[in-house]
Design a protein around this motif. Structure first.
Motif, PDB file in Angstrom:
ATOM      1  N   ALA A 177       0.688  -1.174  -0.151  1.00 23.42           N
ATOM      2  CA  ALA A 177       0.017   0.020   0.092  1.00 23.42           C
ATOM      3  C   ALA A 177       0.834   1.176   0.001  1.00 23.42           C
ATOM      4  O   ALA A 177       1.831   1.272   0.905  1.00 23.42           O
ATOM      5  CB  ALA A 177      -0.951   0.002   1.326  1.00 23.42           C
ATOM      6  N   CYS A 178       0.637   2.203  -0.870  1.00 25.20           N
ATOM      7  CA  CYS A 178       1.261   3.358  -0.914  1.00 25.20           C
ATOM      8  C   CYS A 178       0.302   4.551  -0.716  1.00 25.20           C
ATOM      9  O   CYS A 178      -0.784   4.668  -0.970  1.00 25.20           O
ATOM     10  CB  CYS A 178       1.930   3.459  -2.467  1.00 25.20           C
ATOM     11  N   LEU A 179       0.981   5.615  -0.123  1.00 22.28           N
ATOM     12  CA  LEU A 179       0.233   7.098   0.373  1.00 22.28           C
ATOM     13  C   LEU A 179      -0.256   7.509  -1.063  1.00 22.28           C
ATOM     14  O   LEU A 179       0.429   7.594  -2.089  1.00 22.28           O
ATOM     15  CB  LEU A 179       1.130   8.094   1.027  1.00 22.28           C
ATOM     16  N   THR A 180      -1.526   7.741  -1.241  1.00 25.78           N
ATOM     17  CA  THR A 180      -2.002   8.542  -2.348  1.00 25.78           C
ATOM     18  C   THR A 180      -1.298   9.660  -2.609  1.00 25.78           C
ATOM     19  O   THR A 180      -1.036   9.993  -3.886  1.00 25.78           O
ATOM     20  CB  THR A 180      -3.573   8.841  -2.130  1.00 25.78           C
ATOM     21  N   CYS A 205       5.555   3.651   0.473  1.00 26.62           N
ATOM     22  CA  CYS A 205       4.795   2.628   0.627  1.00 26.62           C
ATOM     23  C   CYS A 205       5.064   1.683   1.860  1.00 26.62           C
ATOM     24  O   CYS A 205       6.135   1.771   2.604  1.00 26.62           O
ATOM     25  CB  CYS A 205       5.050   1.684  -0.770  1.00 26.62           C
ATOM     26  N   LYS A 206       4.137   0.724   2.054  1.00 24.29           N
ATOM     27  CA  LYS A 206       4.417  -0.227   3.269  1.00 24.29           C
ATOM     28  C   LYS A 206       3.978  -1.519   3.055  1.00 24.29           C
ATOM     29  O   LYS A 206       2.744  -1.744   2.069  1.00 24.29           O
ATOM     30  CB  LYS A 206       3.748   0.140   4.619  1.00 24.29           C
ATOM     31  N   GLU A 259       1.973  -5.018   3.999  1.00 23.48           N
ATOM     32  CA  GLU A 259       0.815  -5.274   4.865  1.00 23.48           C
ATOM     33  C   GLU A 259       0.341  -6.661   4.603  1.00 23.48           C
ATOM     34  O   GLU A 259       0.621  -7.212   3.601  1.00 23.48           O
ATOM     35  CB  GLU A 259      -0.267  -4.370   4.718  1.00 23.48           C
ATOM     36  N   GLN A 268      -9.009  -0.938   2.180  1.00 26.33           N
ATOM     37  CA  GLN A 268      -8.949   0.388   1.581  1.00 26.33           C
ATOM     38  C   GLN A 268      -9.966   1.537   1.928  1.00 26.33           C
ATOM     39  O   GLN A 268      -9.670   2.605   2.240  1.00 26.33           O
ATOM     40  CB  GLN A 268      -8.632   0.290   0.210  1.00 26.33           C
ATOM     41  N   HIS A 310      -8.960   2.841   5.131  1.00 27.10           N
ATOM     42  CA  HIS A 310      -7.656   3.434   5.097  1.00 27.10           C
ATOM     43  C   HIS A 310      -7.514   4.398   3.714  1.00 27.10           C
ATOM     44  O   HIS A 310      -6.943   4.132   2.823  1.00 27.10           O
ATOM     45  CB  HIS A 310      -6.428   2.642   5.001  1.00 27.10           C
ATOM     46  N   ASP A 328      -6.255   6.958   2.715  1.00 25.48           N
ATOM     47  CA  ASP A 328      -5.150   7.781   2.200  1.00 25.48           C
ATOM     48  C   ASP A 328      -3.934   6.923   1.797  1.00 25.48           C
ATOM     49  O   ASP A 328      -3.081   7.446   1.034  1.00 25.48           O
ATOM     50  CB  ASP A 328      -4.411   8.483   3.457  1.00 25.48           C
ATOM     51  N   TRP A 329      -4.454   5.501   1.696  1.00 23.14           N
ATOM     52  CA  TRP A 329      -3.503   4.554   0.753  1.00 23.14           C
ATOM     53  C   TRP A 329      -4.160   3.940  -0.322  1.00 23.14           C
ATOM     54  O   TRP A 329      -5.402   3.942  -0.196  1.00 23.14           O
ATOM     55  CB  TRP A 329      -3.214   3.558   1.969  1.00 23.14           C
ATOM     56  N   LYS A 330      -3.338   3.572  -1.277  1.00 25.29           N
ATOM     57  CA  LYS A 330      -3.748   3.006  -2.544  1.00 25.29           C
ATOM     58  C   LYS A 330      -3.129   1.506  -2.490  1.00 25.29           C
ATOM     59  O   LYS A 330      -1.796   1.635  -2.447  1.00 25.29           O
ATOM     60  CB  LYS A 330      -3.518   3.706  -3.686  1.00 25.29           C
TER      61      LYS A 330
END
Length: 67
Positions: A8-11, A17-18, A20, A44, A47, A49-51
């Motif tokens: 998952a990466c911040l939009t 990215c992280k 999970e 999603q 969360h 803010d994450w993509k």
């Protein structure tokens, strides 16, 4: 155990990215593959803010689990 692993990466910052995982105790690999997309959509929604960039199902390896 089977795990649904995803990145998952911040939009607003796609380079942040992280990794999970979501663990399943009593499902098959095929079930994980069939349900994965809806599970990730639910994650999603919680969360926003994450993509999700990529995902896969795999056999859980406790040695590689996060501490």
């Amino acid at each position: 155990m089977i795990e649904l692993a995803f990145v998952a990466c911040l939009t607003l910052n796609p380079t942040a990215c992280k990794d999970e995982t979501l663990l399943y105790a009593d499902v098959s690999m095929m079930t994980c593959l069939m349900r994965g997309q809806s599970e990730l959509a639910a994650w999603q929604n919680l969360h926003p803010d994450w993509k999700i960039k990529k995902w896969s199902c795999r056999i859980h390896d406790p040695a590689s689990a996060k501490a």
